[in-house]
Design a protein around this motif. Structure first.
Motif, short mmCIF file in Angstrom:
data_model
loop_
_atom_site.label_atom_id
_atom_site.label_comp_id
_atom_site.label_asym_id
_atom_site.label_seq_id
_atom_site.Cartn_x
_atom_site.Cartn_y
_atom_site.Cartn_z
N VAL A 190 50.48 51.40 21.23
CA VAL A 190 49.74 51.73 20.01
C VAL A 190 50.29 50.91 18.84
O VAL A 190 49.54 50.36 18.04
CB VAL A 190 49.84 53.25 19.72
N HIS A 191 51.61 50.81 18.79
CA HIS A 191 52.22 50.02 17.73
C HIS A 191 51.75 48.56 17.79
O HIS A 191 51.37 47.98 16.78
CB HIS A 191 53.74 50.09 17.86
N GLU A 192 51.73 48.00 19.00
CA GLU A 192 51.30 46.60 19.15
C GLU A 192 49.86 46.42 18.70
O GLU A 192 49.51 45.45 18.03
CB GLU A 192 51.39 46.18 20.62
N MET A 193 49.00 47.36 19.11
CA MET A 193 47.58 47.23 18.74
C MET A 193 47.39 47.29 17.24
O MET A 193 46.65 46.51 16.65
CB MET A 193 46.75 48.32 19.44
N LEU A 194 48.09 48.25 16.61
CA LEU A 194 47.92 48.37 15.16
C LEU A 194 48.52 47.17 14.44
O LEU A 194 48.01 46.73 13.40
CB LEU A 194 48.57 49.67 14.68
N ALA A 205 46.52 44.83 12.02
CA ALA A 205 46.98 44.59 10.65
C ALA A 205 47.02 43.09 10.36
O ALA A 205 46.59 42.63 9.30
CB ALA A 205 48.38 45.20 10.47
N SER A 206 47.54 42.34 11.33
CA SER A 206 47.65 40.90 11.15
C SER A 206 46.27 40.27 10.99
O SER A 206 46.04 39.44 10.10
CB SER A 206 48.39 40.31 12.35
N MET A 207 45.32 40.71 11.85
CA MET A 207 43.96 40.16 11.77
C MET A 207 43.31 40.47 10.43
O MET A 207 42.71 39.61 9.78
CB MET A 207 43.09 40.74 12.87
N SER A 208 43.41 41.73 10.00
CA SER A 208 42.69 42.10 8.78
C SER A 208 43.31 41.41 7.57
O SER A 208 42.61 40.96 6.66
CB SER A 208 42.64 43.61 8.61
N SER A 209 44.64 41.28 7.60
CA SER A 209 45.30 40.63 6.47
C SER A 209 44.92 39.14 6.42
O SER A 209 44.59 38.62 5.34
CB SER A 209 46.82 40.81 6.63
N ALA A 210 44.94 38.48 7.58
CA ALA A 210 44.59 37.06 7.63
C ALA A 210 43.11 36.86 7.26
O ALA A 210 42.75 35.92 6.55
CB ALA A 210 44.89 36.49 9.01
N ALA A 211 42.26 37.78 7.73
CA ALA A 211 40.83 37.67 7.43
C ALA A 211 40.60 37.80 5.93
O ALA A 211 39.78 37.09 5.34
CB ALA A 211 40.06 38.74 8.18
N GLU A 212 41.34 38.70 5.29
CA GLU A 212 41.22 38.87 3.84
C GLU A 212 41.62 37.58 3.12
O GLU A 212 40.97 37.15 2.17
CB GLU A 212 42.17 39.99 3.39
N ILE A 213 42.71 36.97 3.63
CA ILE A 213 43.18 35.72 3.02
C ILE A 213 42.10 34.64 3.15
O ILE A 213 41.85 33.88 2.21
CB ILE A 213 44.50 35.27 3.67
N LEU A 214 41.45 34.61 4.31
CA LEU A 214 40.41 33.60 4.52
C LEU A 214 39.26 33.76 3.52
O LEU A 214 38.49 32.84 3.30
CB LEU A 214 39.87 33.69 5.96
N GLY A 215 39.14 34.91 2.91
CA GLY A 215 38.10 35.15 1.91
C GLY A 215 38.38 34.47 0.57
O GLY A 215 37.47 34.33 -0.25
N SER A 245 43.39 38.49 17.78
CA SER A 245 42.29 39.22 18.43
C SER A 245 42.42 39.10 19.95
O SER A 245 42.15 40.06 20.67
CB SER A 245 40.92 38.75 17.93
N ALA A 246 42.90 37.93 20.43
CA ALA A 246 43.13 37.80 21.87
C ALA A 246 44.22 38.77 22.31
O ALA A 246 44.11 39.44 23.35
CB ALA A 246 43.52 36.37 22.21
N GLU A 295 44.06 41.99 24.98
CA GLU A 295 45.00 42.03 26.10
C GLU A 295 45.73 43.38 26.14
O GLU A 295 45.83 44.04 27.18
CB GLU A 295 45.99 40.86 25.96
N THR A 296 46.20 43.79 24.97
CA THR A 296 46.92 45.07 24.90
C THR A 296 46.00 46.23 25.27
O THR A 296 46.39 47.15 25.99
CB THR A 296 47.48 45.30 23.48
N ALA A 297 44.76 46.18 24.78
CA ALA A 297 43.80 47.25 25.08
C ALA A 297 43.56 47.32 26.59
O ALA A 297 43.47 48.40 27.17
CB ALA A 297 42.49 47.02 24.34
N ARG A 298 43.44 46.12 27.20
CA ARG A 298 43.22 46.10 28.65
C ARG A 298 44.39 46.73 29.40
O ARG A 298 44.21 47.51 30.33
CB ARG A 298 43.01 44.65 29.13
N SER A 299 45.62 46.41 28.97
CA SER A 299 46.77 46.97 29.69
C SER A 299 46.86 48.48 29.48
O SER A 299 47.29 49.22 30.35
CB SER A 299 48.06 46.27 29.27
N LEU A 300 46.38 48.94 28.33
CA LEU A 300 46.36 50.38 28.07
C LEU A 300 45.37 51.07 29.02
O LEU A 300 45.67 52.11 29.61
CB LEU A 300 45.96 50.64 26.62
#
Lengths: 125, 506
Positions: free
Chosen positions: B144-148, B152-162, B182-183, B187-192
């Motif tokens: 769960v920690h890894e997924m979040l 977090a990393s994706m949303s933060s980077a996506a915001e920066i791209l704005g 996102s990859a 992957e983490t979701a699949r292993s879960l």
């Protein structure tokens, strides 16, 4: 010599997160430093001056709660503003960090503006 | 109390069987040679009946006298009474009374209620185990920690791209971060998902040792067949069918440096193996609580130790000695030439219906809190998946190895128990290593404390320690020993009590 009011230490082991945090905090005129390890973080806090710490809770080795506890037990660091970054968002972690003396919390995922706001509040007070 | 309960049951049962046989009181009385009014007194529980008359009545009714004098029923009555006083089920009107009448007139329904209660207990334990697992499973927590973190990393980077003032290098770099995270997230979701799908997960939640626990608890930690075997063996002079080879094999397992009691136990365990392996297999084979080979193997080993204990400490003389010496374990050790742990464990097996000792819960823990043996009592569950309340003497005993630590403890439910424990050296000390200590704890209901030497001199009214079972289930919020927050934020019984106490009285 005036105290530096813009040095921020990011303690986080995920390089992509560090990169984004560095970018947004530098845009807000902070001098951003980072370490990926709790023990190194404590060393730097003891030997340098920072105006705020952004501290991830899940760190390899010494975890964020242990780092926070050591900070609060160190007389010279006791007042250092610490913003705890938690991915779990679990009440239990948060309660533990609150009890030890965290100044603010940011829960992953977060908005960049929120991070800057929290750091502004604490570093420039 | 026991006697009157038993008499009450016998009378009721005679009446029930008589009606079933279609006989009038007068007719049955005539057949056994007593007056009808006297039979009426017996059936009304105003006269006790035993011996020749009981046998005659049983014969006239075409049943066994054993069906009438009710050892098994007495236990059912006790179990029902315990169940009725369980705070989880108690109502504002208090506990229902009349368990004897229920057992006497509706034995089938009584059994049904007890079976239902046991099933409920099983389910509660299973839920507890699952909750525990979700809370503690390091894989789930990390995942769960890894997924979040990826999110977090994706949303933060996506915001920066704005931002529209990025250099092309920056734009490229943060684009990379979004796609890499996102990859990683997928992957983490699949292993879960794979983790939830794997059969291994389901097996892991019920280990063989837990099956053995359930088996021993289900059998009330008393095995009549093995008691009988031990008795027969002793009557035969103790030499019958002694397999010397097996005995020597077992003895070799015991370290030459071990205490004499330990070596003696190991030697006798060999003898027990040669006389008891068949009976033990009969008990474990096909037992519902033991679904796997590994569980049956472990249960077999536990039963072999049980048989050995029964041979060293024969039931009747051990019970008699225990009662006479008021359960003083050291005195019993001296009398029977056994170790503290062996005697303590034997005390927890004194549960033969009709000849029961004080009921004890038994728990053995090492210094790190790892529980290796456990036998709960009604009202006192012993944690299986977590460490117990830090206030329990099972841990305090490590502060003064070799001496008995004891106290009265009140659980949040309001149930009170006498706890006593001693930490004992399990292997001879080795230079450079810590002592290997195991703490052995027994606990009995505070109501039985007067029969037990360990309650002597303790003030039950003033020196009652407020204990819990497991932090997460305990509602004593202000406890200085708390290790983690409670799982359920409901008002516990003690809270309700506090509220009741705080309410204005007339």
């Amino acid at each position: 010599m005036p105290l530096p009011t813009n040095r921020v230490l990011v303690v986080e082991d995920e390089p992509n997160i560090v990169e984004s945090l560095r970018f947004i905090l530098e845009r807000a005129d902070y001098d951003v430093h980072s370490v990926a390890d709790g023990v190194l973080a404590l060393n730097r806090m003891r030997n340098e001056t920072f105006s705020a710490i952004v501290l991830d809770i899940m760190l390899p080795g010494m975890n964020g709660l242990d780092v926070l506890r050591a900070v609060r037990e160190d007389q010279r660091l006791a007042d250092l503003p610490v913003i705890v970054l938690t991915a779990k968002g679990q009440a239990q972690d948060r309660r533990a960090a609150e009890a030890i003396g965290a100044d603010a919390f940011i829960t992953k995922p977060y908005s960049n503006a929120e991070v800057v706001e929290r750091v502004d509040e604490l570093a420039r007070r | 109390m026991e006697k009157s309960a038993s008499r009450k049951l016998t009378g009721l049962k005679i009446r029930a069987y008589r009606k079933q046989a279609g006989l009038t009181q007068a007719e049955l009385a005539r057949r056994v040679g007593i007056s009808a009014p006297y039979l009426n007194l017996i059936e009304g529980n105003r006269r006790s009946v035993a011996g020749a008359l009981l046998n005659a009545i049983a014969e006239a009714l075409g049943i066994d006298a054993g069906d009438l004098d009710g050892g098994a029923e007495r236990r059912m009555v006790q179990e029902l009474q315990e169940l009725a006083s369980d705070p989880r089920f108690s109502s504002a009107h208090g506990a229902p009374s009349g368990a004897e009448d229920l057992v006497g007139s509706h034995a089938g329904w009584s059994t049904f209620i007890l079976r239902l209660a046991r099933a409920y207990e099983d389910q509660s334990q299973a839920i507890l185990a699952l909750a525990d697992r979700l809370n503690r499973d390091p894989f789930l927590g990390e995942t769960v920690h890894e997924m979040l973190t990826s999110a977090a990393s994706m949303s933060s980077a996506a915001e920066i791209l704005g931002h529209d003032d990025l250099t092309s290098d920056q734009r490229h770099r943060f684009g990379e971060i979004v796609s890499a995270d996102s990859a990683k997230l997928s992957e983490t979701a699949r292993s879960l998902l794979a983790y939830f799908d794997s059969a291994e997960v389901r097996v892991r939640s019920a280990t063989p040792m837990e099956h053995v626990d359930a088996f021993i608890f289900g059998e009330n930690n008393h095995f009549p067949q093995l008691e009988q075997l031990a008795q027969d063996h002793l009557r035969g002079g103790g030499h019958a069918q002694f397999d010397k080879e097996a005995a020597l094999r077992e003895a070799r397992i015991a370290d030459a440096a071990a205490a004499p009691e330990t070596r003696r136990f190991a030697l006798l365990r060999g003898a027990a193996a040669s006389i008891g392996s068949e009976a033990i297999e009969d008990i474990t084979k096909g037992h519902k609580a033991l679904p796997t080979d590994e569980a049956r193997r472990l249960a077999g080993a536990a039963l072999l130790s049980y048989l050995t204990g029964a041979m060293l400490m024969p039931y009747d003389s051990f019970l008699e000695a225990a009662e006479r010496k008021r359960y003083d374990i050291d005195a019993l050790c001296r009398q029977f030439g056994v170790s503290y742990e062996q005697a303590a464990h034997r005390l927890a097996t004194l549960r033969r219906p009709g000849a029961e000792g004080v009921h004890f819960a038994f728990m053995r823990s090492d210094m790190s809190g790892y529980v290796t043996k456990r036998l709960p009592l009604p009202g006192l569950s012993l944690p299986r998946f977590a460490t117990a309340c830090p206030l329990w003497v099972v841990y305090g005993a490590f502060q003064s190895p070799g001496s008995t630590v004891r106290h009265f403890g009140e659980l949040p439910s309001g149930d009170q128990f006498l706890f006593f424990a001693r930490a004992i050296d399990k292997v001879p000390p080795r230079i450079g290593y810590p002592r290997k200590l195991l703490s052995v704890m027994l606990a009995c209901s505070a109501a039985d404390a007067g029969r037990v030497v360990y309650g002597d001199g303790l003030d039950r009214t003033n020196a009652m320690v407020e204990v819990g079972t497991v932090c997460r289930l305990c509602q004593r919020h202000a406890c200085a020993y708390r290790q983690e927050a409670p799982l359920l934020e409901t008002a516990g019984v003690s809270d309700k009590r506090r509220m009741a106490a705080a309410a204005p009285t007339r």
